[in-house]
Design a protein around this motif. Structure first.
Motif, PDB file in Angstrom:
ATOM      1  N   PRO A  79       0.725  -0.948   0.181  1.00 23.85           N
ATOM      2  CA  PRO A  79      -0.005  -0.010  -0.114  1.00 23.85           C
ATOM      3  C   PRO A  79       0.650   1.275  -0.132  1.00 23.85           C
ATOM      4  CG  PRO A  79       0.078  -0.863   2.245  1.00 23.85           C
ATOM      5  CD  PRO A  79       0.801  -1.994   1.363  1.00 23.85           C
ATOM      6  N   THR A  80       2.150   0.994   0.001  1.00 27.08           N
ATOM      7  CA  THR A  80       3.012   2.549   0.085  1.00 27.08           C
ATOM      8  C   THR A  80       2.888   2.966  -1.438  1.00 27.08           C
ATOM      9  OG1 THR A  80       4.946   0.902  -0.381  1.00 27.08           O
ATOM     10  CG2 THR A  80       4.312   1.763   1.932  1.00 27.08           C
ATOM     11  N   TYR A  81       2.917   4.178  -1.557  1.00 28.53           N
ATOM     12  CA  TYR A  81       3.259   5.111  -2.821  1.00 28.53           C
ATOM     13  C   TYR A  81       4.612   4.731  -3.173  1.00 28.53           C
ATOM     14  CZ  TYR A  81      -1.386   7.165  -2.179  1.00 28.53           C
ATOM     15  OH  TYR A  81      -2.668   7.222  -1.930  1.00 28.53           O
ATOM     16  N   MET A  82       4.915   4.919  -4.495  1.00 30.02           N
ATOM     17  CA  MET A  82       6.447   4.544  -4.857  1.00 30.02           C
ATOM     18  C   MET A  82       7.408   5.664  -4.451  1.00 30.02           C
ATOM     19  SD  MET A  82       5.339   1.660  -6.051  1.00 30.02           S
ATOM     20  CE  MET A  82       6.597   0.993  -7.138  1.00 30.02           C
ATOM     21  N   THR A  83       8.605   5.191  -4.197  1.00 29.09           N
ATOM     22  CA  THR A  83       9.783   6.067  -4.121  1.00 29.09           C
ATOM     23  C   THR A  83      10.260   6.602  -5.214  1.00 29.09           C
ATOM     24  OG1 THR A  83      11.589   4.374  -4.564  1.00 29.09           O
ATOM     25  CG2 THR A  83      10.806   4.531  -2.183  1.00 29.09           C
ATOM     26  N   PRO A  84      11.270   7.413  -5.559  1.00 25.99           N
ATOM     27  CA  PRO A  84      11.328   8.166  -6.822  1.00 25.99           C
ATOM     28  C   PRO A  84      12.131   7.125  -7.671  1.00 25.99           C
ATOM     29  CG  PRO A  84      11.750   9.857  -4.900  1.00 25.99           C
ATOM     30  CD  PRO A  84      11.190   8.513  -4.322  1.00 25.99           C
ATOM     31  N   ALA A  85      13.126   6.062  -6.983  1.00 26.76           N
ATOM     32  CA  ALA A  85      13.821   5.363  -7.602  1.00 26.76           C
ATOM     33  C   ALA A  85      12.967   4.225  -8.403  1.00 26.76           C
ATOM     34  CB  ALA A  85      15.055   4.805  -6.816  1.00 26.76           C
ATOM     35  N   GLU A  86      12.080   3.860  -7.455  1.00 29.66           N
ATOM     36  CA  GLU A  86      11.259   2.828  -7.966  1.00 29.66           C
ATOM     37  C   GLU A  86      10.305   3.488  -9.395  1.00 29.66           C
ATOM     38  OE1 GLU A  86      10.225   0.349  -4.006  1.00 29.66           O
ATOM     39  OE2 GLU A  86       8.790   2.304  -4.361  1.00 29.66           O
ATOM     40  N   LEU A  87       9.934   4.551  -9.180  1.00 31.39           N
ATOM     41  CA  LEU A  87       9.204   5.224 -10.435  1.00 31.39           C
ATOM     42  C   LEU A  87       9.891   5.530 -11.515  1.00 31.39           C
ATOM     43  CD1 LEU A  87       6.818   8.075  -8.349  1.00 31.39           C
ATOM     44  CD2 LEU A  87       6.000   5.710  -9.411  1.00 31.39           C
ATOM     45  N   THR A  88      11.133   5.844 -11.299  1.00 29.00           N
ATOM     46  CA  THR A  88      12.168   5.990 -12.393  1.00 29.00           C
ATOM     47  C   THR A  88      12.382   4.645 -13.239  1.00 29.00           C
ATOM     48  OG1 THR A  88      13.236   7.803 -11.336  1.00 29.00           O
ATOM     49  CG2 THR A  88      14.443   6.797 -13.264  1.00 29.00           C
ATOM     50  N   MET A  89      12.444   3.540 -12.354  1.00 32.41           N
ATOM     51  CA  MET A  89      12.612   2.340 -12.831  1.00 32.41           C
ATOM     52  C   MET A  89      11.341   1.858 -13.596  1.00 32.41           C
ATOM     53  SD  MET A  89      12.854  -1.643 -10.823  1.00 32.41           S
ATOM     54  CE  MET A  89      10.911  -1.173 -10.171  1.00 32.41           C
ATOM     55  N   LEU A  90      10.141   2.189 -12.969  1.00 32.18           N
ATOM     56  CA  LEU A  90       8.850   1.515 -13.681  1.00 32.18           C
ATOM     57  C   LEU A  90       8.588   2.338 -15.097  1.00 32.18           C
ATOM     58  CD1 LEU A  90       6.510   1.286 -10.556  1.00 32.18           C
ATOM     59  CD2 LEU A  90       7.621  -0.477 -11.877  1.00 32.18           C
ATOM     60  N   ALA A  91       9.043   3.541 -14.946  1.00 28.25           N
ATOM     61  CA  ALA A  91       8.636   4.492 -16.343  1.00 28.25           C
ATOM     62  C   ALA A  91       9.987   3.680 -17.459  1.00 28.25           C
ATOM     63  CB  ALA A  91       9.073   6.035 -16.063  1.00 28.25           C
ATOM     64  N   ASN A  92      10.886   3.553 -16.832  1.00 27.88           N
ATOM     65  CA  ASN A  92      12.007   2.795 -17.798  1.00 27.88           C
ATOM     66  C   ASN A  92      11.570   1.763 -18.427  1.00 27.88           C
ATOM     67  OD1 ASN A  92      13.817   5.193 -17.594  1.00 27.88           O
ATOM     68  ND2 ASN A  92      15.137   4.434 -15.970  1.00 27.88           N
ATOM     69  N   LEU A  93      10.780   0.991 -17.738  1.00 31.25           N
ATOM     70  CA  LEU A  93      10.227  -0.528 -18.074  1.00 31.25           C
ATOM     71  C   LEU A  93       9.209  -0.165 -19.129  1.00 31.25           C
ATOM     72  CD1 LEU A  93      10.203  -2.555 -14.718  1.00 31.25           C
ATOM     73  CD2 LEU A  93      11.704  -2.837 -16.487  1.00 31.25           C
ATOM     74  N   GLY A  94       8.519   0.848 -19.321  1.00 35.37           N
ATOM     75  CA  GLY A  94       7.594   1.189 -20.167  1.00 35.37           C
ATOM     76  C   GLY A  94       6.274   1.611 -19.952  1.00 35.37           C
ATOM     77  N   ALA A  95       6.235   2.112 -18.395  1.00 40.82           N
ATOM     78  CA  ALA A  95       4.937   2.144 -17.861  1.00 40.82           C
ATOM     79  C   ALA A  95       4.578   3.404 -18.163  1.00 40.82           C
ATOM     80  CB  ALA A  95       4.845   1.808 -16.375  1.00 40.82           C
ATOM     81  N   ASP A  96       3.211   4.145 -18.257  1.00 42.39           N
ATOM     82  CA  ASP A  96       2.989   5.335 -18.385  1.00 42.39           C
ATOM     83  C   ASP A  96       2.013   5.826 -17.126  1.00 42.39           C
ATOM     84  OD1 ASP A  96       3.350   6.301 -21.239  1.00 42.39           O
ATOM     85  OD2 ASP A  96       2.113   4.201 -21.475  1.00 42.39           O
ATOM     86  N   ALA A  97       1.515   4.694 -16.217  1.00 35.42           N
ATOM     87  CA  ALA A  97       0.708   4.885 -15.116  1.00 35.42           C
ATOM     88  C   ALA A  97       0.932   3.783 -14.070  1.00 35.42           C
ATOM     89  CB  ALA A  97      -0.822   5.200 -15.245  1.00 35.42           C
ATOM     90  N   VAL A  98       0.581   4.177 -12.757  1.00 38.85           N
ATOM     91  CA  VAL A  98       1.123   3.159 -11.820  1.00 38.85           C
ATOM     92  C   VAL A  98      -0.024   3.015 -10.912  1.00 38.85           C
ATOM     93  CG1 VAL A  98       2.566   4.736 -10.451  1.00 38.85           C
ATOM     94  CG2 VAL A  98       2.583   2.207 -10.002  1.00 38.85           C
ATOM     95  N   GLY A  99      -0.516   1.916 -10.427  1.00 41.88           N
ATOM     96  CA  GLY A  99      -1.583   1.760  -9.488  1.00 41.88           C
ATOM     97  C   GLY A  99      -1.453   0.380  -8.821  1.00 41.88           C
ATOM     98  N   MET A 100      -2.596   0.265  -7.895  1.00 38.63           N
ATOM     99  CA  MET A 100      -2.362  -0.851  -6.985  1.00 38.63           C
ATOM    100  C   MET A 100      -3.634  -1.963  -7.225  1.00 38.63           C
ATOM    101  SD  MET A 100      -1.521   1.086  -3.489  1.00 38.63           S
ATOM    102  CE  MET A 100      -0.291   2.555  -3.597  1.00 38.63           C
ATOM    103  N   SER A 101      -4.175  -1.832  -8.390  1.00 41.12           N
ATOM    104  CA  SER A 101      -5.334  -2.760  -8.656  1.00 41.12           C
ATOM    105  C   SER A 101      -5.287  -3.229 -10.222  1.00 41.12           C
ATOM    106  CB  SER A 101      -6.582  -1.940  -8.440  1.00 41.12           C
ATOM    107  OG  SER A 101      -6.732  -0.783  -9.362  1.00 41.12           O
ATOM    108  N   THR A 102      -6.643  -3.524 -10.640  1.00 41.50           N
ATOM    109  CA  THR A 102      -6.811  -3.713 -12.062  1.00 41.50           C
ATOM    110  C   THR A 102      -6.008  -4.889 -12.883  1.00 41.50           C
ATOM    111  OG1 THR A 102      -7.611  -1.324 -12.496  1.00 41.50           O
ATOM    112  CG2 THR A 102      -6.810  -2.454 -14.276  1.00 41.50           C
ATOM    113  N   VAL A 103      -4.830  -5.121 -12.592  1.00 43.66           N
ATOM    114  CA  VAL A 103      -4.095  -6.144 -13.088  1.00 43.66           C
ATOM    115  C   VAL A 103      -4.630  -7.532 -12.835  1.00 43.66           C
ATOM    116  CG1 VAL A 103      -1.859  -7.153 -13.265  1.00 43.66           C
ATOM    117  CG2 VAL A 103      -1.955  -4.680 -13.619  1.00 43.66           C
ATOM    118  N   PRO A 104      -4.612  -7.689 -11.659  1.00 45.51           N
ATOM    119  CA  PRO A 104      -5.305  -9.117 -11.361  1.00 45.51           C
ATOM    120  C   PRO A 104      -6.731  -9.206 -11.976  1.00 45.51           C
ATOM    121  CG  PRO A 104      -4.289  -8.010  -9.332  1.00 45.51           C
ATOM    122  CD  PRO A 104      -4.378  -7.050 -10.260  1.00 45.51           C
ATOM    123  N   GLU A 105      -7.345  -8.404 -11.804  1.00 45.77           N
ATOM    124  CA  GLU A 105      -8.744  -8.533 -12.427  1.00 45.77           C
ATOM    125  C   GLU A 105      -8.718  -8.803 -13.852  1.00 45.77           C
ATOM    126  OE1 GLU A 105      -9.935  -5.091  -9.334  1.00 45.77           O
ATOM    127  OE2 GLU A 105      -8.217  -5.696 -10.326  1.00 45.77           O
TER     128      GLU A 105
END
Length: 275
Positions: A190-216
């Motif tokens: 449930p934590t929001y992401m750290t700056p380093a984590e967000l930089t990593m996720l953006a570099n992986l190709g993501a445009d948005a980040v959240g804590m739901s949806t993918v499992p469903e």
């Protein structure tokens, strides 16, 4: 008791309360549950009254199933969803998707509130999800597979139905609603992401980040449902520019964006072809 039996018992408990057979399933995210109030001739069933259903614990999630008519279509709306970070096993997080499929839905329209990582986005934007990255660290299909529900190894190459991505984009254009398109990365929270984590996720190709949806959406693909995903960008989550964030801020922006979100979803429901 196995999962298949639990799903069938949950369906039976719902069908005791309504004879309506919904064709569209709606999962309404943080601050977006008001759409369910526009469903006509509704049957409202608190999650606690549905056999084997979990109970939503997050602010902004009402925690009930609403079944009825919306813009000429029979729908079932989850007014509040379940999250992995609440402590539920993944199989419980996705349980309602299996139930909605067994009730008769052909299309799952899933929404969420999330952080925007694409610099071209702004808080209040709506983003049509074109694809996702599962960064939750697990998968809801781990464990026994029941062939009646879907294949052991489901294909995910078109998890967000491509023709419906184009349809939603055109529908938004007709309503003069500006929409973005992009890749959603799902994390456990449930934590929001750290700056380093967000930089990593953006570099992986993501445009948005959240804590739901993918499992469903994984389960929707497993069961052969068509899928539309729409995110409300509630804040900018760019690593180099990150500012402190609270859940209250997320809900506030989601609430502010609600009118155009509701008008878009209602128009989608009215015009979408299910065949």
């Amino acid at each position: 008791m196995n999962r298949l039996t639990m799903i069938k018992e949950a369906v039976a408990s719902i069908q005791e309360k309504t004879t309506v057979q919904p064709k569209i399933g709606l999962i309404l995210g943080s601050g977006l549950g008001d759409l369910a109030n526009e469903i006509q001739n509704p049957t409202i069933i608190p999650y606690g009254e549905i056999t084997h259903f979990p109970v939503s614990t997050v602010e902004g999630h009402a925690g009930q199933l609403v079944i009825g008519e919306l813009n000429g279509q029979t729908v079932v709306a989850m007014q509040g969803r379940f999250h992995f970070y609440e402590g539920y096993p993944m199989q419980e997080v996705v349980f309602p998707v299996y139930v909605m499929k067994q009730l008769g839905i052909e299309l799952l329209l899933v929404t969420n509130a999330c952080g925007g990582m694409n610099p071209a986005f702004a808080p209040g934007d709506l983003m049509i999800i074109t694809d996702h990255i599962n960064f939750t660290g697990t998968n809801p299909l781990i464990g026994p597979n029941y062939g009646e529900l879907g294949p052991r190894f489901p294909d995910m190459s078109q998890a967000y139905t491509p023709s419906l991505v184009s349809f939603v984009e055109e529908t938004a254009k007709q309503l003069d609603i500006n929409v973005q398109k992009g890749v959603y990365v799902g994390v456990s929270g449930p934590t929001y992401m750290t700056p380093a984590e967000l930089t990593m996720l953006a570099n992986l190709g993501a445009d948005a980040v959240g804590m739901s949806t993918v499992p469903e959406v994984i389960i929707a693909s497993h069961t052969g449902l068509k899928v539309i995903g729409i995110s409300c960008i509630t804040d900018m989550a760019i690593g180099a520019e990150l500012e402190p964030l609270t859940h209250e801020q997320v809900v506030e922006v989601a609430n502010r964006t609600r009118p155009k979100f509701i008008s878009l979803v209602k128009e989608i429901v009215a015009k979408v072809k299910l065949v």
